[in-house]
Design a protein around this motif. Sequence first.
Motif, PDB file in Angstrom:
ATOM      1  N   UNK A  86       8.925  -7.546  -2.314  1.00 26.40           N
ATOM      2  CA  UNK A  86       8.187  -8.447  -1.424  1.00 26.40           C
ATOM      3  C   UNK A  86       6.817  -7.866  -1.078  1.00 26.40           C
ATOM      4  N   UNK A  87       6.801  -6.613  -0.616  1.00 28.15           N
ATOM      5  CA  UNK A  87       5.539  -6.025  -0.161  1.00 28.15           C
ATOM      6  C   UNK A  87       4.595  -5.699  -1.313  1.00 28.15           C
ATOM      7  N   UNK A  88       5.131  -5.463  -2.495  1.00 28.15           N
ATOM      8  CA  UNK A  88       4.276  -5.223  -3.652  1.00 28.15           C
ATOM      9  C   UNK A  88       3.905  -6.518  -4.377  1.00 28.15           C
ATOM     10  N   UNK A  89       4.446  -7.636  -3.895  1.00 29.26           N
ATOM     11  CA  UNK A  89       4.197  -8.929  -4.515  1.00 29.26           C
ATOM     12  C   UNK A  89       2.994  -9.658  -3.945  1.00 29.26           C
ATOM     13  N   UNK A  90       2.864 -10.910  -4.352  1.00 29.25           N
ATOM     14  CA  UNK A  90       1.691 -11.710  -3.994  1.00 29.25           C
ATOM     15  C   UNK A  90       1.582 -11.985  -2.505  1.00 29.25           C
ATOM     16  N   UNK A  91       2.691 -12.024  -1.809  1.00 25.58           N
ATOM     17  CA  UNK A  91       2.659 -12.250  -0.367  1.00 25.58           C
ATOM     18  C   UNK A  91       2.502 -10.957   0.424  1.00 25.58           C
ATOM     19  N   UNK A  92       2.438  -9.836  -0.306  1.00 26.49           N
ATOM     20  CA  UNK A  92       2.266  -8.546   0.344  1.00 26.49           C
ATOM     21  C   UNK A  92       0.932  -7.920  -0.034  1.00 26.49           C
ATOM     22  N   UNK A  93       1.007  -6.772  -0.695  1.00 26.87           N
ATOM     23  CA  UNK A  93      -0.201  -6.009  -0.993  1.00 26.87           C
ATOM     24  C   UNK A  93      -0.801  -6.277  -2.373  1.00 26.87           C
ATOM     25  N   UNK A  94      -0.208  -7.189  -3.148  1.00 22.62           N
ATOM     26  CA  UNK A  94      -0.731  -7.436  -4.494  1.00 22.62           C
ATOM     27  C   UNK A  94      -2.215  -7.812  -4.508  1.00 22.62           C
TER      28      UNK A  94
ATOM     29  N   UNK B  12      -6.968  14.417   6.719  1.00 24.86           N
ATOM     30  CA  UNK B  12      -7.474  14.135   5.371  1.00 24.86           C
ATOM     31  C   UNK B  12      -7.264  12.673   4.983  1.00 24.86           C
ATOM     32  N   UNK B  13      -6.411  11.968   5.721  1.00 27.76           N
ATOM     33  CA  UNK B  13      -6.114  10.563   5.410  1.00 27.76           C
ATOM     34  C   UNK B  13      -7.053   9.638   6.181  1.00 27.76           C
ATOM     35  N   UNK B  14      -7.468   8.588   5.505  1.00 29.01           N
ATOM     36  CA  UNK B  14      -8.364   7.599   6.115  1.00 29.01           C
ATOM     37  C   UNK B  14      -7.589   6.309   6.378  1.00 29.01           C
ATOM     38  N   UNK B  15      -7.280   6.001   7.636  1.00 29.94           N
ATOM     39  CA  UNK B  15      -6.575   4.750   7.924  1.00 29.94           C
ATOM     40  C   UNK B  15      -7.528   3.559   7.853  1.00 29.94           C
ATOM     41  N   UNK B  16      -7.063   2.476   7.253  1.00 29.23           N
ATOM     42  CA  UNK B  16      -7.842   1.245   7.191  1.00 29.23           C
ATOM     43  C   UNK B  16      -6.901   0.069   7.425  1.00 29.23           C
ATOM     44  N   UNK B  17      -7.407  -0.964   8.064  1.00 30.54           N
ATOM     45  CA  UNK B  17      -6.620  -2.179   8.270  1.00 30.54           C
ATOM     46  C   UNK B  17      -6.955  -3.159   7.156  1.00 30.54           C
ATOM     47  N   UNK B  18      -5.923  -3.686   6.526  1.00 23.76           N
ATOM     48  CA  UNK B  18      -6.090  -4.613   5.408  1.00 23.76           C
ATOM     49  C   UNK B  18      -5.727  -6.027   5.840  1.00 23.76           C
ATOM     50  N   UNK B  19      -6.575  -6.975   5.465  1.00 22.71           N
ATOM     51  CA  UNK B  19      -6.267  -8.391   5.622  1.00 22.71           C
ATOM     52  C   UNK B  19      -5.427  -8.771   4.402  1.00 22.71           C
ATOM     53  N   UNK B  20      -4.135  -9.012   4.605  1.00 25.10           N
ATOM     54  CA  UNK B  20      -3.238  -9.241   3.478  1.00 25.10           C
ATOM     55  C   UNK B  20      -3.567 -10.517   2.723  1.00 25.10           C
TER      56      UNK B  20
END
Length: 269
Positions: A250-258, A82-90
Amino acid sequence: MPENDANQGFLARWKALPVDSVPKTIFVAVALCFFCSMVVSAAAVSLRPVQEINKNRDKQINILQVAGRYEPGVNVAEAFAAFEPRVVDLRAGTFTDAFDAATFDDRAASADPELSDALDDDPAGIGRQGRYATIYLLRDEAGALDKVILPLYGYGLWSTLYGFIALEANGNDIYGLQFYDHAETPGLGAEVDNPRWRALWNGKKLRDDAGDLKITVAKGVPSAAMRDFHIDALAGATLTATGVDNLVRFWMGENGFAPFLENLKAGAL
Protein backbone atom coordinates in the motif's frame (compact mmCIF):
# COMPACT_ATOMS: atom_id res chain seq x y z
CA MET A 1 -27.25 27.26 66.36
CA PRO A 2 -29.46 24.32 65.25
CA GLU A 3 -27.00 23.73 62.37
CA ASN A 4 -24.05 23.63 64.77
CA ASP A 5 -25.96 21.23 67.01
CA ALA A 6 -26.63 18.98 63.99
CA ASN A 7 -22.95 19.01 63.01
CA GLN A 8 -21.84 18.24 66.53
CA GLY A 9 -24.40 15.45 66.68
CA PHE A 10 -23.10 13.96 63.47
CA LEU A 11 -19.48 14.14 64.65
CA ALA A 12 -20.43 12.52 67.91
CA ARG A 13 -22.19 9.66 66.14
CA TRP A 14 -19.23 9.32 63.72
CA LYS A 15 -16.71 9.12 66.55
CA ALA A 16 -18.87 6.55 68.29
CA LEU A 17 -18.71 4.19 65.30
CA PRO A 18 -16.18 1.33 65.57
CA VAL A 19 -12.99 1.78 63.54
CA ASP A 20 -13.87 -1.23 61.37
CA SER A 21 -17.46 -0.13 60.75
CA VAL A 22 -18.77 -0.09 57.16
CA PRO A 23 -19.10 3.74 56.90
CA LYS A 24 -15.55 4.36 58.16
CA THR A 25 -14.15 1.58 55.94
CA ILE A 26 -15.84 3.08 52.87
CA PHE A 27 -14.63 6.57 53.81
CA VAL A 28 -11.01 5.44 54.18
CA ALA A 29 -11.17 3.48 50.90
CA VAL A 30 -12.59 6.45 48.97
CA ALA A 31 -10.09 8.87 50.53
CA LEU A 32 -7.21 6.53 49.72
CA CYS A 33 -8.36 6.09 46.12
CA PHE A 34 -8.72 9.85 45.69
CA PHE A 35 -5.24 10.46 47.12
CA CYS A 36 -3.66 7.77 44.92
CA SER A 37 -5.39 9.11 41.80
CA MET A 38 -4.04 12.57 42.56
CA VAL A 39 -0.50 11.16 42.95
CA VAL A 40 -0.76 9.17 39.70
CA SER A 41 -2.16 12.15 37.79
CA ALA A 42 0.56 14.44 39.09
CA ALA A 43 3.24 11.89 38.17
CA ALA A 44 1.80 11.43 34.67
CA VAL A 45 1.75 15.17 34.03
CA SER A 46 5.23 15.76 35.44
CA LEU A 47 6.75 12.81 33.53
CA ARG A 48 5.10 13.60 30.19
CA PRO A 49 8.02 15.70 28.90
CA VAL A 50 10.43 12.89 29.80
CA GLN A 51 8.18 10.35 28.08
CA GLU A 52 8.08 12.48 24.92
CA ILE A 53 11.87 12.80 24.94
CA ASN A 54 12.28 9.03 25.31
CA LYS A 55 9.66 8.38 22.63
CA ASN A 56 11.44 10.71 20.21
CA ARG A 57 14.82 9.15 21.03
CA ASP A 58 13.44 5.65 20.40
CA LYS A 59 12.12 6.79 17.03
CA GLN A 60 15.52 8.24 16.14
CA ILE A 61 17.24 4.99 17.13
CA ASN A 62 14.93 3.02 14.85
CA ILE A 63 15.65 5.34 11.94
CA LEU A 64 19.37 4.98 12.57
CA GLN A 65 19.02 1.19 12.75
CA VAL A 66 16.99 0.80 9.58
CA ALA A 67 19.53 2.97 7.74
CA GLY A 68 22.47 0.99 9.13
CA ARG A 69 23.84 3.94 11.11
CA TYR A 70 23.32 2.73 14.68
CA GLU A 71 25.98 1.26 16.95
CA PRO A 72 25.77 0.62 20.71
CA GLY A 73 27.06 3.63 22.61
CA VAL A 74 26.62 6.02 19.73
CA ASN A 75 25.42 9.55 20.53
CA VAL A 76 21.91 9.27 19.10
CA ALA A 77 21.30 13.01 18.72
CA GLU A 78 24.59 13.57 16.92
CA ALA A 79 24.14 10.56 14.64
CA PHE A 80 20.55 11.52 13.83
CA ALA A 81 21.65 15.04 12.87
CA ALA A 82 22.93 13.54 9.61
CA PHE A 83 19.32 12.91 8.53
CA GLU A 84 17.27 15.60 6.83
CA PRO A 85 13.54 15.40 7.66
CA ARG A 86 11.16 16.61 4.97
CA VAL A 87 7.37 16.61 4.73
CA VAL A 88 6.02 15.05 1.54
CA ASP A 89 2.70 15.85 -0.10
CA LEU A 90 1.62 12.31 -0.99
CA ARG A 91 -0.83 13.40 -3.67
CA ALA A 92 1.68 15.51 -5.56
CA GLY A 93 4.70 13.39 -4.70
CA THR A 94 6.69 16.50 -3.84
CA PHE A 95 8.12 18.19 -0.77
CA THR A 96 6.03 20.81 0.98
CA ASP A 97 7.09 23.64 3.26
CA ALA A 98 3.59 24.04 4.70
CA PHE A 99 4.69 22.25 7.88
CA ASP A 100 7.77 22.16 10.06
CA ALA A 101 9.31 18.74 9.37
CA ALA A 102 10.94 18.69 12.81
CA THR A 103 7.59 18.88 14.63
CA PHE A 104 5.00 17.58 12.15
CA ASP A 105 3.00 14.74 13.75
CA ASP A 106 2.10 12.16 11.10
CA ARG A 107 -0.19 10.18 13.41
CA ALA A 108 -2.16 13.24 14.51
CA ALA A 109 -2.46 14.38 10.89
CA SER A 110 -3.83 10.99 9.81
CA ALA A 111 -6.71 11.43 12.30
CA ASP A 112 -7.40 15.05 11.33
CA PRO A 113 -10.23 15.35 8.73
CA GLU A 114 -8.58 18.52 7.43
CA LEU A 115 -5.32 16.70 6.70
CA SER A 116 -6.47 13.18 5.84
CA ASP A 117 -8.96 11.16 3.82
CA ALA A 118 -11.16 8.19 4.67
CA LEU A 119 -10.19 5.15 2.60
CA ASP A 120 -12.65 3.02 0.65
CA ASP A 121 -9.92 0.75 -0.72
CA ASP A 122 -7.98 0.04 2.47
CA PRO A 123 -5.75 -3.06 2.20
CA ALA A 124 -3.53 -1.82 5.05
CA GLY A 125 -6.51 -1.49 7.41
CA ILE A 126 -5.67 2.04 8.53
CA GLY A 127 -9.10 3.65 8.06
CA ARG A 128 -7.80 7.12 7.21
CA GLN A 129 -4.66 8.19 5.38
CA GLY A 130 -2.88 11.46 6.00
CA ARG A 131 -2.14 13.57 2.93
CA TYR A 132 1.32 14.37 4.25
CA ALA A 133 4.14 12.27 5.70
CA THR A 134 7.56 12.96 7.18
CA ILE A 135 10.42 11.23 5.37
CA TYR A 136 14.15 11.30 6.12
CA LEU A 137 16.98 11.86 3.65
CA LEU A 138 20.49 10.63 4.31
CA ARG A 139 23.34 12.01 2.21
CA ASP A 140 26.93 10.87 1.81
CA GLU A 141 29.99 13.00 2.55
CA ALA A 142 29.84 14.53 -0.93
CA GLY A 143 26.23 15.63 -0.39
CA ALA A 144 24.73 13.10 -2.78
CA LEU A 145 21.62 11.23 -1.71
CA ASP A 146 22.51 7.92 -0.06
CA LYS A 147 19.26 6.60 1.41
CA VAL A 148 15.61 7.56 1.83
CA ILE A 149 13.72 6.45 4.94
CA LEU A 150 9.94 6.31 4.61
CA PRO A 151 7.37 5.71 7.36
CA LEU A 152 4.73 3.03 6.91
CA TYR A 153 2.04 1.42 9.02
CA GLY A 154 -0.87 -0.96 8.78
CA TYR A 155 -2.84 -3.60 10.64
CA GLY A 156 -1.43 -7.04 11.39
CA LEU A 157 -3.27 -9.61 13.50
CA TRP A 158 -3.80 -7.79 16.82
CA SER A 159 -2.44 -4.33 16.25
CA THR A 160 -1.29 -1.59 13.94
CA LEU A 161 2.38 -1.97 13.08
CA TYR A 162 4.38 1.26 12.74
CA GLY A 163 7.77 1.18 11.09
CA PHE A 164 10.23 2.50 8.54
CA ILE A 165 11.56 1.23 5.25
CA ALA A 166 14.98 2.37 4.04
CA LEU A 167 15.55 2.60 0.30
CA GLU A 168 18.72 3.20 -1.64
CA ALA A 169 19.10 6.45 -3.58
CA ASN A 170 17.43 4.91 -6.65
CA GLY A 171 14.18 4.63 -4.66
CA ASN A 172 13.77 0.96 -5.61
CA ASP A 173 16.37 -1.16 -3.81
CA ILE A 174 15.45 -1.94 -0.21
CA TYR A 175 18.16 -1.48 2.41
CA GLY A 176 16.02 -2.51 5.36
CA LEU A 177 12.62 -2.59 7.04
CA GLN A 178 11.96 -2.23 10.75
CA PHE A 179 8.93 -1.86 13.02
CA TYR A 180 9.10 0.14 16.23
CA ASP A 181 5.56 -0.09 17.59
CA HIS A 182 3.13 -3.02 17.52
CA ALA A 183 1.38 -5.55 19.77
CA GLU A 184 1.70 -8.76 17.77
CA THR A 185 1.96 -12.16 19.48
CA PRO A 186 5.37 -12.82 21.07
CA GLY A 187 7.15 -15.69 19.32
CA LEU A 188 4.81 -15.51 16.33
CA GLY A 189 3.79 -12.19 14.75
CA ALA A 190 6.28 -10.35 16.94
CA GLU A 191 9.01 -12.11 14.97
CA VAL A 192 8.84 -9.11 12.64
CA ASP A 193 11.43 -7.80 15.13
CA ASN A 194 13.72 -10.79 14.61
CA PRO A 195 17.00 -9.54 13.05
CA ARG A 196 17.17 -12.65 10.86
CA TRP A 197 13.77 -11.90 9.32
CA ARG A 198 14.53 -8.20 8.96
CA ALA A 199 17.75 -9.13 7.14
CA LEU A 200 15.68 -10.84 4.42
CA TRP A 201 14.60 -7.42 3.17
CA ASN A 202 18.10 -6.16 2.49
CA GLY A 203 18.83 -6.07 -1.23
CA LYS A 204 15.27 -6.80 -2.37
CA LYS A 205 13.56 -4.58 -4.94
CA LEU A 206 10.17 -2.88 -4.95
CA ARG A 207 9.56 -2.86 -8.70
CA ASP A 208 10.68 -4.70 -11.80
CA ASP A 209 12.23 -3.07 -14.86
CA ALA A 210 8.77 -2.33 -16.25
CA GLY A 211 7.91 -0.33 -13.12
CA ASP A 212 5.38 -2.82 -11.74
CA LEU A 213 5.24 -3.19 -7.96
CA LYS A 214 6.40 -6.73 -7.19
CA ILE A 215 7.58 -6.81 -3.58
CA THR A 216 5.72 -9.64 -1.83
CA VAL A 217 5.67 -11.34 1.57
CA ALA A 218 4.56 -14.92 1.02
CA LYS A 219 5.21 -18.53 1.93
CA GLY A 220 7.01 -20.93 -0.36
CA VAL A 221 9.93 -20.88 -2.74
CA PRO A 222 9.71 -18.03 -5.27
CA SER A 223 10.11 -18.47 -8.98
CA ALA A 224 13.34 -17.31 -10.59
CA ALA A 225 11.55 -14.16 -11.80
CA MET A 226 10.39 -13.30 -8.26
CA ARG A 227 13.57 -13.92 -6.28
CA ASP A 228 14.48 -10.25 -6.14
CA PHE A 229 11.02 -9.34 -4.81
CA HIS A 230 10.14 -12.20 -2.46
CA ILE A 231 10.28 -12.14 1.36
CA ASP A 232 9.59 -15.44 3.09
CA ALA A 233 6.56 -15.12 5.38
CA LEU A 234 6.82 -15.65 9.13
CA ALA A 235 6.21 -19.24 10.20
CA GLY A 236 3.04 -19.58 12.25
CA ALA A 237 2.07 -15.93 11.77
CA THR A 238 0.15 -15.93 8.51
CA LEU A 239 -2.12 -12.98 9.33
CA THR A 240 0.73 -10.78 10.56
CA ALA A 241 2.76 -11.61 7.45
CA THR A 242 -0.25 -10.84 5.26
CA GLY A 243 -0.64 -7.54 7.09
CA VAL A 244 3.00 -6.65 6.46
CA ASP A 245 2.59 -7.55 2.79
CA ASN A 246 -0.52 -5.38 2.53
CA LEU A 247 0.94 -2.36 4.30
CA VAL A 248 4.24 -2.41 2.39
CA ARG A 249 2.49 -2.73 -0.97
CA PHE A 250 0.00 0.00 0.00
CA TRP A 251 2.62 2.55 1.07
CA MET A 252 4.93 1.74 -1.83
CA GLY A 253 2.00 1.90 -4.26
CA GLU A 254 0.26 4.69 -6.12
CA ASN A 255 -1.77 5.78 -3.10
CA GLY A 256 1.37 5.94 -0.99
CA PHE A 257 4.90 7.00 -1.85
CA ALA A 258 5.01 5.88 -5.50
CA PRO A 259 4.50 9.42 -6.92
CA PHE A 260 7.27 10.73 -4.66
CA LEU A 261 9.64 7.90 -5.59
CA GLU A 262 8.95 8.46 -9.30
CA ASN A 263 9.82 12.14 -8.94
CA LEU A 264 12.89 11.21 -6.93
CA LYS A 265 14.08 8.80 -9.65
CA ALA A 266 13.43 11.40 -12.35
CA GLY A 267 15.45 14.00 -10.45
CA ALA A 268 12.42 16.27 -10.16
CA LEU A 269 12.92 16.95 -6.45
